[in-house]
Design a protein around this motif. Structure first.
Motif, mmCIF file in Angstrom:
data_model
loop_
_atom_site.group_PDB
_atom_site.id
_atom_site.type_symbol
_atom_site.label_atom_id
_atom_site.label_comp_id
_atom_site.label_asym_id
_atom_site.label_seq_id
_atom_site.Cartn_x
_atom_site.Cartn_y
_atom_site.Cartn_z
ATOM 1 N N VAL A 1 5.322 5.705 12.187
ATOM 2 C CA VAL A 1 5.872 4.698 11.278
ATOM 3 C C VAL A 1 5.107 3.385 11.423
ATOM 4 C CG1 VAL A 1 7.898 3.284 10.767
ATOM 5 C CG2 VAL A 1 8.161 5.735 11.189
ATOM 6 N N ALA A 2 4.879 2.973 12.666
ATOM 7 C CA ALA A 2 4.173 1.716 12.912
ATOM 8 C C ALA A 2 2.751 1.761 12.357
ATOM 9 C CB ALA A 2 4.144 1.424 14.418
ATOM 10 N N THR A 3 2.085 2.899 12.512
ATOM 11 C CA THR A 3 0.740 3.041 11.963
ATOM 12 C C THR A 3 0.749 2.889 10.445
ATOM 13 O OG1 THR A 3 0.077 4.513 13.776
ATOM 14 C CG2 THR A 3 -1.237 4.597 11.753
ATOM 15 N N ASP A 4 1.725 3.479 9.811
ATOM 16 C CA ASP A 4 1.842 3.340 8.359
ATOM 17 C C ASP A 4 2.060 1.888 7.945
ATOM 18 O OD1 ASP A 4 1.476 6.010 7.980
ATOM 19 O OD2 ASP A 4 3.293 6.326 6.808
ATOM 20 N N LEU A 5 2.919 1.206 8.688
ATOM 21 C CA LEU A 5 3.254 -0.172 8.333
ATOM 22 C C LEU A 5 2.079 -1.127 8.523
ATOM 23 C CD1 LEU A 5 6.913 -0.450 9.669
ATOM 24 C CD2 LEU A 5 6.163 -0.337 7.289
ATOM 25 N N THR A 6 1.085 -0.732 9.321
ATOM 26 C CA THR A 6 -0.097 -1.584 9.447
ATOM 27 C C THR A 6 -0.869 -1.666 8.138
ATOM 28 O OG1 THR A 6 -1.482 0.252 10.254
ATOM 29 C CG2 THR A 6 -0.350 -1.086 11.917
ATOM 30 N N GLN A 7 -0.585 -0.766 7.197
ATOM 31 C CA GLN A 7 -1.219 -0.846 5.880
ATOM 32 C C GLN A 7 -0.845 -2.142 5.164
ATOM 33 O OE1 GLN A 7 -3.389 1.413 4.346
ATOM 34 N NE2 GLN A 7 -3.471 2.331 6.375
ATOM 35 N N LEU A 8 0.268 -2.744 5.578
ATOM 36 C CA LEU A 8 0.674 -4.013 4.985
ATOM 37 C C LEU A 8 -0.247 -5.156 5.388
ATOM 38 C CD1 LEU A 8 4.532 -3.752 5.520
ATOM 39 C CD2 LEU A 8 3.317 -3.588 3.344
ATOM 40 N N LEU A 9 -1.118 -4.917 6.362
ATOM 41 C CA LEU A 9 -2.067 -5.938 6.793
ATOM 42 C C LEU A 9 -3.400 -5.808 6.067
ATOM 43 C CD1 LEU A 9 -1.377 -5.800 10.640
ATOM 44 C CD2 LEU A 9 -0.326 -7.284 8.923
ATOM 45 N N ARG A 10 -3.522 -4.810 5.238
ATOM 46 C CA ARG A 10 -4.765 -4.590 4.501
ATOM 47 C C ARG A 10 -4.834 -5.564 3.328
ATOM 48 N NH1 ARG A 10 -6.521 1.254 1.894
ATOM 49 N NH2 ARG A 10 -8.122 0.479 0.480
ATOM 50 N N TRP A 11 -5.920 -6.328 3.228
ATOM 51 C CA TRP A 11 -6.028 -7.353 2.196
ATOM 52 C C TRP A 11 -6.200 -6.726 0.818
ATOM 53 C CZ3 TRP A 11 -5.032 -12.402 2.833
ATOM 54 C CH2 TRP A 11 -5.330 -13.265 1.764
ATOM 55 N N GLU A 12 -7.155 -5.786 0.688
ATOM 56 C CA GLU A 12 -7.367 -5.103 -0.585
ATOM 57 C C GLU A 12 -6.383 -3.948 -0.708
ATOM 58 O OE1 GLU A 12 -11.536 -3.892 -0.713
ATOM 59 O OE2 GLU A 12 -11.764 -5.192 -2.453
#
Length: 446
Positions: free
Chosen positions: A294-305
């Motif tokens: 889950v945490a790995t997925d949520l790191t996608q929220l840090l992707r700028w593009e």
């Protein structure tokens, strides 16, 4: 009109962008198999998703126009922006400030894309946000019932909307608006949910909204599941993955691809039941693996593009025309009463593709805004801002727990975050409570 000049000025280019979508990609953008499932003439409860959106499409079917569907979706989101603007003005924000806060709704390229797709997302966004706007605007039994009905309809459009009805009920309870609005909200929300579940019972002998909640949760566990640790009983062992964790594809692929052991289980209902049982055992046996995924997925929220320029994804305005697969072409052409494949009409399509490269709020800024709004609402005691703020948080955070992260699932949070920000910055609402005195209306000048 002078008082709302900023909104009018902001609306004109926003309308222009949607006109480009209508002119550049007629009659609509179709999304993989999902669009065709929604368009099917055989109206029945969906297996993997509820069919609330299909019911809307069925109402519009006599017009035989996918363009009508997309234009309606564009207009609904524009109307939603106006409603949020009106609420924020009521809370004391100046015209330019309220306009600035609804700008993401007007100009976000992904939102425009979803409005132009034959997908449930745009309608879901309108249903959820309109319900929250109503509940924040003024709480009466009538507005609570209407809000509850909208949230119930959202629940049969996308099941991720179901917790929002409970969240709204908790808001009314904690804010002490009395039992009448609370009962009205819950009863009205239960009407579409109960009717749909009854329809499912009649058609498929199961009182539920879908037959795939277990499948989706099982696909989530494919990111970490190790059957040597889980030690599932023999009847569940068939669902064990046979790939090393490092080589496994993203969870959604386990639902549809030929390599998935899920497809070895016969019977839709039986498959969903076993998958759900396996998923629960996997999560209990490997809680760290589950939370890590889950945490790995949520790191996608840090992707700028949101999507890279060379990334293959359905979340882009197409640059070339693609014929519809023969197996589903008849479904779309029956609805349209003619050719239904998306056409790419230049230069309008090219202009919108160029806009797509920069016309969005990056997810890190959106995430920062959500966290900031929730913190500021607590500090400033703007309790009504917590309803849209927590609703946005639920919509963003729940998919990685239940299935997987998808860029598309973050977009419904945008209008809710904008609303929460405006309520935090604006003036206080009238005090909650059944016996609260009404604030005097400001006197008109002249």
């Amino acid at each position: 009109m002078v008082a709302h000049r900023a909104l009018v000025i902001a609306m004109l280019p926003a309308i222009g962008l949607r006109v480009l979508a209508v002119l550049g990609f007629p009659p609509a953008i179709l999304f993989y198999g999902d669009s065709f499932a929604f368009l099917s003439e055989e109206l029945k409860p969906g297996t993997t998703r509820p069919s609330g959106y299909s019911l809307l499409l069925a109402l519009l079917r006599p017009a035989h126009s996918l363009t009508l569907v997309t234009v309606l979706q564009h207009l609904l989101v524009l109307g939603l922006a106006v409603a949020i603007y009106a609420l924020l003005r009521r809370r004391g924000l100046p015209g330019w400030g309220a306009t600035l806060l609804v700008t993401p709704l007007l100009y976000d390229e992904f939102l425009i894309l979803l409005e132009h797709m034959i997908m449930a997302d745009a309608v879901f966004i309108v249903l959820v946000t309109a319900a929250v706007v109503l509940l924040v605007w003024r709480v009466t039994p009538a507005t609570a019932a209407t809000g509850g009905m909208l949230l119930g309809l959202a629940g049969i459009t996308r099941t991720v909307g179901l917790p929002l009805l409970i969240l709204a009920a908790a808001y009314l309870l904690v804010r002490r608006y009395g039992w009448r609005p609370l009962v009205a909200l819950l009863l009205a929300g239960a009407i579409p949910l109960g009717a749909y579940a009854t329809w499912m019972k009649v058609e498929k002998d199961k009182f539920a909204l879908t037959e795939a909640d277990g499948n989706f949760l099982w696909s989530r566990t494919m990111s970490f599941a190790d059957c040597d640790v889980i030690k599932p009983p023999e009847r569940l062992a068939v669902l064990c993955p046979d790939m090393p964790v490092g080589q496994r594809p993203y969870p959604p692929h386990w639902l549809w691809e030929d390599f998935s052991p899920l497809l070895k289980v016969p019977g839709t209902a039986h498959r969903n039941e076993l998958a759900g049982e396996f998923a629960r055992e996997a999560i209990l046996a490997q809680p760290g693996g589950y939370l890590g995924a889950v945490a790995t997925d949520l790191t996608q929220l840090l992707r700028w593009e949101r999507t890279a320029a060379d990334e293959k994804t359905p979340y882009k305005f197409p640059s070339s025309e693609r014929p519809i697969n023969e197996s589903v072409r008849g479904v779309a052409e029956s609805y349209e009463a003619g050719p239904a494949a998306t056409r790419v009409v230049e230069p309008f399509a090219g202009w919108l593709r160029a806009y797509q490269r920069f016309g969005y709020v990056p997810f890190p800024l959106l995430t920062l805004a959500l966290v900031g709004v929730l913190a500021a609402a607590l500090v400033r005691r703007r309790w009504e801002a917590l309803l849209p703020g927590l609703a946005a948080l639920a919509l963003v955070a729940s998919p990685p727990f239940l299935a997987a992260f998808d860029v598309r699932y973050v977009i419904p949070a945008i209008p809710l975050i904008c609303l929460a920000a405006g309520l935090t910055l604006g003036g206080r609402a009238p005090r909650a409570g059944r016996h609260a005195a009404r604030e005097p209306e400001p006197a008109e000048v002249g």
